[in-house]
Design a protein around this motif. Structure first.
Motif, PDB file in Angstrom:
ATOM      1  N   GLU A  10      11.616   9.624   5.270  1.00 17.10           N
ATOM      2  CA  GLU A  10      10.673   9.886   6.367  1.00 17.10           C
ATOM      3  C   GLU A  10       9.342  10.414   5.836  1.00 17.10           C
ATOM      4  O   GLU A  10       8.273  10.013   6.293  1.00 17.10           O
ATOM      5  CB  GLU A  10      11.288  10.877   7.354  1.00 17.10           C
ATOM      6  CG  GLU A  10      12.419  10.307   8.170  1.00 17.10           C
ATOM      7  CD  GLU A  10      13.072  11.341   9.075  1.00 17.10           C
ATOM      8  OE1 GLU A  10      12.508  12.459   9.214  1.00 17.10           O
ATOM      9  OE2 GLU A  10      14.141  11.037   9.643  1.00 17.10           O
ATOM     10  N   GLU A  12       8.113   9.915   2.890  1.00 13.63           N
ATOM     11  CA  GLU A  12       7.457   8.815   2.190  1.00 13.63           C
ATOM     12  C   GLU A  12       6.774   7.873   3.184  1.00 13.63           C
ATOM     13  O   GLU A  12       5.648   7.427   2.978  1.00 13.63           O
ATOM     14  CB  GLU A  12       8.474   8.051   1.340  1.00 13.63           C
ATOM     15  CG  GLU A  12       7.839   6.968   0.480  1.00 13.63           C
ATOM     16  CD  GLU A  12       8.852   6.251  -0.395  1.00 13.63           C
ATOM     17  OE1 GLU A  12       8.445   5.273  -1.041  1.00 13.63           O
ATOM     18  OE2 GLU A  12      10.038   6.633  -0.428  1.00 13.63           O
ATOM     19  N   ALA A  13       7.458   7.584   4.293  1.00 13.28           N
ATOM     20  CA  ALA A  13       6.872   6.719   5.322  1.00 13.28           C
ATOM     21  C   ALA A  13       5.649   7.385   5.951  1.00 13.28           C
ATOM     22  O   ALA A  13       4.620   6.734   6.175  1.00 13.28           O
ATOM     23  CB  ALA A  13       7.923   6.398   6.387  1.00 13.28           C
ATOM     24  N   ASP A  14       5.742   8.682   6.243  1.00 10.56           N
ATOM     25  CA  ASP A  14       4.599   9.416   6.805  1.00 10.56           C
ATOM     26  C   ASP A  14       3.421   9.409   5.836  1.00 10.56           C
ATOM     27  O   ASP A  14       2.267   9.227   6.238  1.00 10.56           O
ATOM     28  CB  ASP A  14       4.992  10.849   7.147  1.00 10.56           C
ATOM     29  CG  ASP A  14       5.936  10.941   8.333  1.00 10.56           C
ATOM     30  OD1 ASP A  14       6.052   9.931   9.067  1.00 10.56           O
ATOM     31  OD2 ASP A  14       6.565  12.018   8.508  1.00 10.56           O
ATOM     32  N   THR A  16       2.791   7.216   3.459  1.00  9.13           N
ATOM     33  CA  THR A  16       2.257   5.853   3.377  1.00  9.13           C
ATOM     34  C   THR A  16       1.368   5.557   4.577  1.00  9.13           C
ATOM     35  O   THR A  16       0.296   4.964   4.428  1.00  9.13           O
ATOM     36  CB  THR A  16       3.415   4.830   3.297  1.00  9.13           C
ATOM     37  OG1 THR A  16       4.232   5.143   2.163  1.00  9.13           O
ATOM     38  CG2 THR A  16       2.888   3.419   3.161  1.00  9.13           C
ATOM     39  N   GLN A  17       1.804   5.982   5.777  1.00  5.28           N
ATOM     40  CA  GLN A  17       0.978   5.773   6.968  1.00  5.28           C
ATOM     41  C   GLN A  17      -0.335   6.543   6.872  1.00  5.28           C
ATOM     42  O   GLN A  17      -1.401   6.033   7.245  1.00  5.28           O
ATOM     43  CB  GLN A  17       1.746   6.196   8.218  1.00  5.28           C
ATOM     44  CG  GLN A  17       2.859   5.260   8.612  1.00  5.28           C
ATOM     45  CD  GLN A  17       3.646   5.779   9.815  1.00  5.28           C
ATOM     46  OE1 GLN A  17       3.409   6.885  10.290  1.00  5.28           O
ATOM     47  NE2 GLN A  17       4.577   4.962  10.299  1.00  5.28           N
ATOM     48  N   ALA A  18      -0.266   7.767   6.383  1.00  3.19           N
ATOM     49  CA  ALA A  18      -1.478   8.576   6.246  1.00  3.19           C
ATOM     50  C   ALA A  18      -2.445   7.939   5.249  1.00  3.19           C
ATOM     51  O   ALA A  18      -3.662   7.889   5.488  1.00  3.19           O
ATOM     52  CB  ALA A  18      -1.116   9.993   5.804  1.00  3.19           C
ATOM     53  N   ASP A  20      -2.636   4.760   4.485  1.00  4.17           N
ATOM     54  CA  ASP A  20      -3.177   3.548   5.114  1.00  4.17           C
ATOM     55  C   ASP A  20      -4.289   3.883   6.105  1.00  4.17           C
ATOM     56  O   ASP A  20      -5.317   3.208   6.158  1.00  4.17           O
ATOM     57  CB  ASP A  20      -2.060   2.760   5.816  1.00  4.17           C
ATOM     58  CG  ASP A  20      -1.092   2.121   4.831  1.00  4.17           C
ATOM     59  OD1 ASP A  20      -1.435   1.994   3.638  1.00  4.17           O
ATOM     60  OD2 ASP A  20       0.028   1.749   5.274  1.00  4.17           O
ATOM     61  N   ARG A  21      -4.074   4.954   6.899  1.00  2.00           N
ATOM     62  CA  ARG A  21      -5.117   5.379   7.854  1.00  2.00           C
ATOM     63  C   ARG A  21      -6.376   5.813   7.118  1.00  2.00           C
ATOM     64  O   ARG A  21      -7.497   5.461   7.514  1.00  2.00           O
ATOM     65  CB  ARG A  21      -4.601   6.519   8.719  1.00  2.00           C
ATOM     66  CG  ARG A  21      -3.849   6.096   9.950  1.00  2.00           C
ATOM     67  CD  ARG A  21      -3.705   7.254  10.929  1.00  2.00           C
ATOM     68  NE  ARG A  21      -3.327   8.506  10.287  1.00  2.00           N
ATOM     69  CZ  ARG A  21      -2.090   9.012  10.252  1.00  2.00           C
ATOM     70  NH1 ARG A  21      -1.107   8.361  10.825  1.00  2.00           N
ATOM     71  NH2 ARG A  21      -1.841  10.148   9.656  1.00  2.00           N
TER      72      ARG A  21
END
Length: 89
Positions: A10, A12-14, A16-18, A20-21
């Motif tokens: 989770e 790592e996914a957060d 990665t999203q940050a 990308d943003r």
């Protein structure tokens, strides 16, 4: 151990999203800055072009052959040291 692995996934996914943003925002800001620089360069070019026309008009008016330019003579006075008389004080 399964919970820890799930928590790491989770995070790592957060992360990665940050990332990308942030990359998308950075690209948008770079694009905006490039547009501002281009607009500023265009305005500066127009100002320089107006200056060229003003200088050309000033040269045309100031250098008109219909008005003779006044010629000024200048006298140069030279003195030699031997010509100068000094008196003791």
């Amino acid at each position: 151990e399964a919970e820890a692995s799930q928590q790491l996934d989770e995070w790592e996914a957060d992360l990665t999203q940050a990332i990308d943003r942030l990359e998308a925002e950075a690209e948008q800001v770079a694009s905006d800055v490039a547009d501002i620089v281009a607009a500023t360069a265009g305005v500066i070019f127009v100002i320089l072009l107006a200056g060229v026309f003003a200088a050309a008009a000033g040269g045309f008016v100031g250098g008109s052959p219909n008005q003779p330019m006044p010629v000024r003579e200048r006298k140069v006075v030279t003195q030699r040291k031997s010509d100068v008389v000094t008196s003791p004080v």
